[in-house]
Design a protein around this motif. Structure first.
Motif, mmCIF file in Angstrom:
data_model
loop_
_atom_site.group_PDB
_atom_site.id
_atom_site.type_symbol
_atom_site.label_atom_id
_atom_site.label_comp_id
_atom_site.label_asym_id
_atom_site.label_seq_id
_atom_site.Cartn_x
_atom_site.Cartn_y
_atom_site.Cartn_z
ATOM 1 N N LEU A 271 0.803 -1.213 0.000
ATOM 2 C CA LEU A 271 0.000 0.000 0.000
ATOM 3 C C LEU A 271 0.839 1.268 0.000
ATOM 4 N N SER A 272 2.107 1.115 -0.323
ATOM 5 C CA SER A 272 2.942 2.295 -0.540
ATOM 6 C C SER A 272 2.923 2.722 -2.006
ATOM 7 N N ASP A 273 2.196 1.979 -2.832
ATOM 8 C CA ASP A 273 2.070 2.296 -4.249
ATOM 9 C C ASP A 273 1.641 3.754 -4.415
ATOM 10 N N ALA A 274 2.413 4.539 -5.123
ATOM 11 C CA ALA A 274 2.136 5.974 -5.279
ATOM 12 C C ALA A 274 0.796 6.229 -5.945
ATOM 13 N N ALA A 275 0.333 5.273 -6.761
ATOM 14 C CA ALA A 275 -0.944 5.457 -7.457
ATOM 15 C C ALA A 275 -2.113 5.590 -6.489
ATOM 16 N N LEU A 276 -1.942 5.058 -5.283
ATOM 17 C CA LEU A 276 -3.001 5.134 -4.280
ATOM 18 C C LEU A 276 -3.208 6.548 -3.756
ATOM 19 N N TYR A 277 -2.214 7.400 -3.930
ATOM 20 C CA TYR A 277 -2.241 8.705 -3.271
ATOM 21 C C TYR A 277 -2.050 9.882 -4.231
ATOM 22 N N THR A 278 -1.749 9.604 -5.476
ATOM 23 C CA THR A 278 -1.468 10.678 -6.432
ATOM 24 C C THR A 278 -2.747 11.109 -7.126
ATOM 25 N N ARG A 279 -3.083 12.375 -7.009
ATOM 26 C CA ARG A 279 -4.283 12.904 -7.647
ATOM 27 C C ARG A 279 -3.980 13.312 -9.085
ATOM 28 N N ALA A 280 -4.808 12.871 -9.997
ATOM 29 C CA ALA A 280 -4.679 13.271 -11.405
ATOM 30 C C ALA A 280 -5.108 14.724 -11.557
ATOM 31 N N THR A 281 -4.759 15.316 -12.680
ATOM 32 C CA THR A 281 -5.230 16.665 -12.959
ATOM 33 C C THR A 281 -6.730 16.630 -13.218
ATOM 34 N N LEU A 282 -7.351 17.784 -13.160
ATOM 35 C CA LEU A 282 -8.778 17.866 -13.454
ATOM 36 C C LEU A 282 -9.059 17.424 -14.884
ATOM 37 N N GLN A 283 -8.172 17.799 -15.827
ATOM 38 C CA GLN A 283 -8.338 17.381 -17.215
ATOM 39 C C GLN A 283 -8.270 15.870 -17.352
ATOM 40 N N GLU A 284 -7.275 15.258 -16.717
ATOM 41 C CA GLU A 284 -7.126 13.800 -16.783
ATOM 42 C C GLU A 284 -8.318 13.095 -16.150
ATOM 43 N N SER A 285 -8.778 13.610 -15.039
ATOM 44 C CA SER A 285 -9.915 13.004 -14.350
ATOM 45 C C SER A 285 -11.168 13.075 -15.203
ATOM 46 N N MET A 286 -11.407 14.245 -15.780
ATOM 47 C CA MET A 286 -12.593 14.426 -16.607
ATOM 48 C C MET A 286 -12.531 13.541 -17.858
ATOM 49 N N ASN A 287 -11.373 13.499 -18.499
ATOM 50 C CA ASN A 287 -11.228 12.671 -19.700
ATOM 51 C C ASN A 287 -11.522 11.208 -19.399
ATOM 52 N N TYR A 288 -11.045 10.734 -18.255
ATOM 53 C CA TYR A 288 -11.253 9.328 -17.891
ATOM 54 C C TYR A 288 -12.735 9.041 -17.667
ATOM 55 N N ALA A 289 -13.407 9.909 -16.914
ATOM 56 C CA ALA A 289 -14.819 9.681 -16.622
ATOM 57 C C ALA A 289 -15.655 9.701 -17.900
ATOM 58 N N ILE A 290 -15.366 10.623 -18.791
ATOM 59 C CA ILE A 290 -16.110 10.694 -20.053
ATOM 60 C C ILE A 290 -15.838 9.461 -20.912
ATOM 61 N N LYS A 291 -14.598 8.987 -20.906
ATOM 62 C CA LYS A 291 -14.279 7.763 -21.646
ATOM 63 C C LYS A 291 -15.057 6.577 -21.090
#
Length: 554
Positions: free
Chosen positions: A178-198
């Motif tokens: 659970l030290s995986d950085a992906a667990l704690y790194t916030r994406a940008t708003l653009q990246e987050s929005m693009n993913y949700a729309i996809k």
């Protein structure tokens, strides 16, 4: 054996220590992974339950149609805005008064954890669906539902927190690093929005245009996926987000319109009680008395045994035009302070109970002295502090007193066609100006037969149309939990949310007339720039070892 139910978001369990032999105990109170992954019927149940967040064998959930749970049973999101106040707080006043903090999130505190729990559960299903024995047709429908649920959960995270942690398809377990950085790194708003729309594009690809049979109630369709994409695209183009284009937002709304699947319901008041209305794109049908507090008792007037609940503010009442299409601030509108509820937009009467309104074969009496729905009435601790009660959504055929033994379903609408038309109008106006299609979309909403507000005046400028569309959203979508996000995405909350929460005092005079006096119903409403996003709960930050970045200002 690992369990597939009720996992906390992994950030919150990163520091929990468990012995391996404890995890290997075969439980007797839940369905195992092996059973779910070898039985298509159980897998279908697992997917349905991802809407509601319940375990497969939950007896209280048996017979409950699918659809997202709201997570805030009593107070509506309207009571965090200039639409209403929750009469007995229910953890809403601190939001209204600008006291929201990571340690004190009030009614908003469930959003982060419940969203990530659901995302993990969806990831588990998508990672394993290929091996479950079933027809390819069913498999693809379920894939569509899972992408929709994941898209919905990310949409909820994004519109409340901004850029969020993206989990991808990963299913984290207690035994993982659970030290995986992906667990704690916030994406940008653009990246987050693009993913949700996809995700919603994937859902639309797999989902049917309409559901039937076991799929009919509360389950996603192609239209639901495209409608949610329309909402997100509108957010993305809005000033707070500024990561999308208005043209793309208009196109996303137009894609729903072009389905030809939905129409405006002629009956504005009735559609909120009619689960089969053709205006509804996505809804949840709550079983009265099952895991649900009936809206009538929660929001009804104290003179009828109700708890008042989400009481409308004068701020919202003032937004309703006269039935000639003019705002009450227009000297030529015909508005009178002595008769403030005469000749208003028909949606006002369908939404708000006011002094003198007809209700359940009687009349609302918020006046003093002696009004039965005032502080002089029964159960006066439940008297509205604003002088108004909620009418929208309420079914007068349901009892207020002791309603839990009544059979029936109560709809809660998440998306309907009027929202799509207003999404299109707003985006198209911002993209190209108030062309004929903008007028047509707004007027279609205004002129349903039960409302019949005059068409918008011809020759509006882009700014004038923007103002008109914003007012239209305010009254058409009142209490449907849009206003909280609208004033933020438009970046006008520093104005609208810093205005006092007004109500009305009604005095009955000796001659039988009434005097209406504006009052402050909730003191200290306050909004700062940091409140455009919610704080991530402090517990989540601490559970991450302070690796998770908090929103600015908190």
């Amino acid at each position: 054996m690992r369990k597939i139910q009720y996992f906390l978001y992994l950030l919150a369990i990163g520091f929990v220590s468990c012995k391996k032999n404890y995890l290997d105990i075969v439980p007797t109170d839940r369905v195992s992974d092996a059973a779910v992954l070898s039985d298509s019927l159980l897998f279908v149940d697992y997917v349905i339950n991802r809407y509601m967040g319940v375990k497969l064998q939950d007896k209280e959930a048996e017979g409950v149609p699918p659809g997202f749970g709201r997570g805030f049973e009593y107070a509506m999101w309207s009571s965090l805005t200039d639409e209403s106040m929750y009469n007995n707080d229910d953890n809403t006043w601190l939001v209204q008064q600008g006291l929201l903090a990571p340690e004190n999130t009030g009614i908003t505190g469930t959003l982060w954890a419940r969203s990530y729990r659901s995302i993990r559960e969806v990831n588990y299903a998508l990672n394993n669906i290929a091996g479950v024995p079933m027809s390819e047709g069913l498999r693809n429908k379920l894939r569509g539902e899972l992408h929709f649920i994941r898209g919905f959960r990310y949409h909820d995270l994004i519109r409340n927190y901004g850029g969020v942690v993206m989990m991808g398809d990963k299913v984290y377990n207690l035994t993982d690093n659970l030290s995986d950085a992906a667990l704690y790194t916030r994406a940008t708003l653009q990246e987050s929005m693009n993913y949700a729309i996809k995700e919603l594009d994937s859902a639309a690809y797999y989902l049917p245009a309409a559901n039937s049979g076991d799929w009919a109630l509360g389950r996603a369709t192609k239209g639901a996926a495209l409608a949610l994409k329309s909402r997100l695209a509108l957010y993305a183009a809005s000033p707070l987000y500024n990561v999308g284009s208005w043209a793309d937002a208009a196109a996303a709304a137009k894609a729903v319109m072009d389905l030809g699947q939905y129409t405006i319901d002629a009956d504005y008041s009735g559609l909120f009680k009619n689960a089969s209305s053709n205006e509804i794109i996505f809804e949840r049908l709550f079983v009265i008395g099952a895991r649900h507090t009936c809206l009538e008792i929660a929001n009804g007037p104290n003179g009828y045994g109700g708890w008042a609940g989400n009481t409308p503010l004068q701020n919202l009442v003032d937004a309703y035009e006269m039935n000639n299409g003019k705002p009450i601030t227009d000297a030529s509108s015909g508005y009178s302070d002595a008769k403030p509820y005469l000749n208003r937009d028909a949606r006002f009467y369908a939404t708000i109970l006011y002094n003198g309104a007809s209700y359940r074969n009687s009349t609302i009496e918020t006046f003093t002295p002696g009004g039965k729905d005032s502080q002089d009435g029964n159960s006066n601790w439940n008297t509205s502090k604003t002088g108004y009660y909620l009418k929208k959504f309420m079914d007068d055929s349901n009892p207020i007193d002791n309603p839990w033994n009544v059979a029936g379903l109560q709809p809660w609408i998440y998306m309907r066609y009027a929202e799509i038309l207003l999404n299109y109008a707003e985006a198209q106006n911002e993209a190209v100006g108030p062309d004929a299609s903008v007028y047509a979309a707004v007027n279609q909403v205004r002129q349903r037969s039960s409302v019949n507000q005059p068409a918008l005046a011809a020759g509006m400028s882009q700014d004038q149309m923007r103002t008109a569309i914003r007012r239209e959203r305010q009254v058409e979508l009142a209490f449907e939990e849009h206003r909280f996000y609208d004033v933020r995405r438009w970046k006008i909350a520093t104005t609208t949310e810093n205005v006092p929460a007004y109500g009305i005092s009604v005095t009955k005079n000796a001659d039988g007339t009434f005097t209406y006096t504006r009052k402050t119903a909730l003191a200290g409403r306050s909004f700062a720039d940091k409140h455009y996003w919610l704080p991530i709960p402090r517990a989540e930050i601490l559970a991450s070892g302070n690796k998770l970045t908090q929103n600015t200002g908190y």
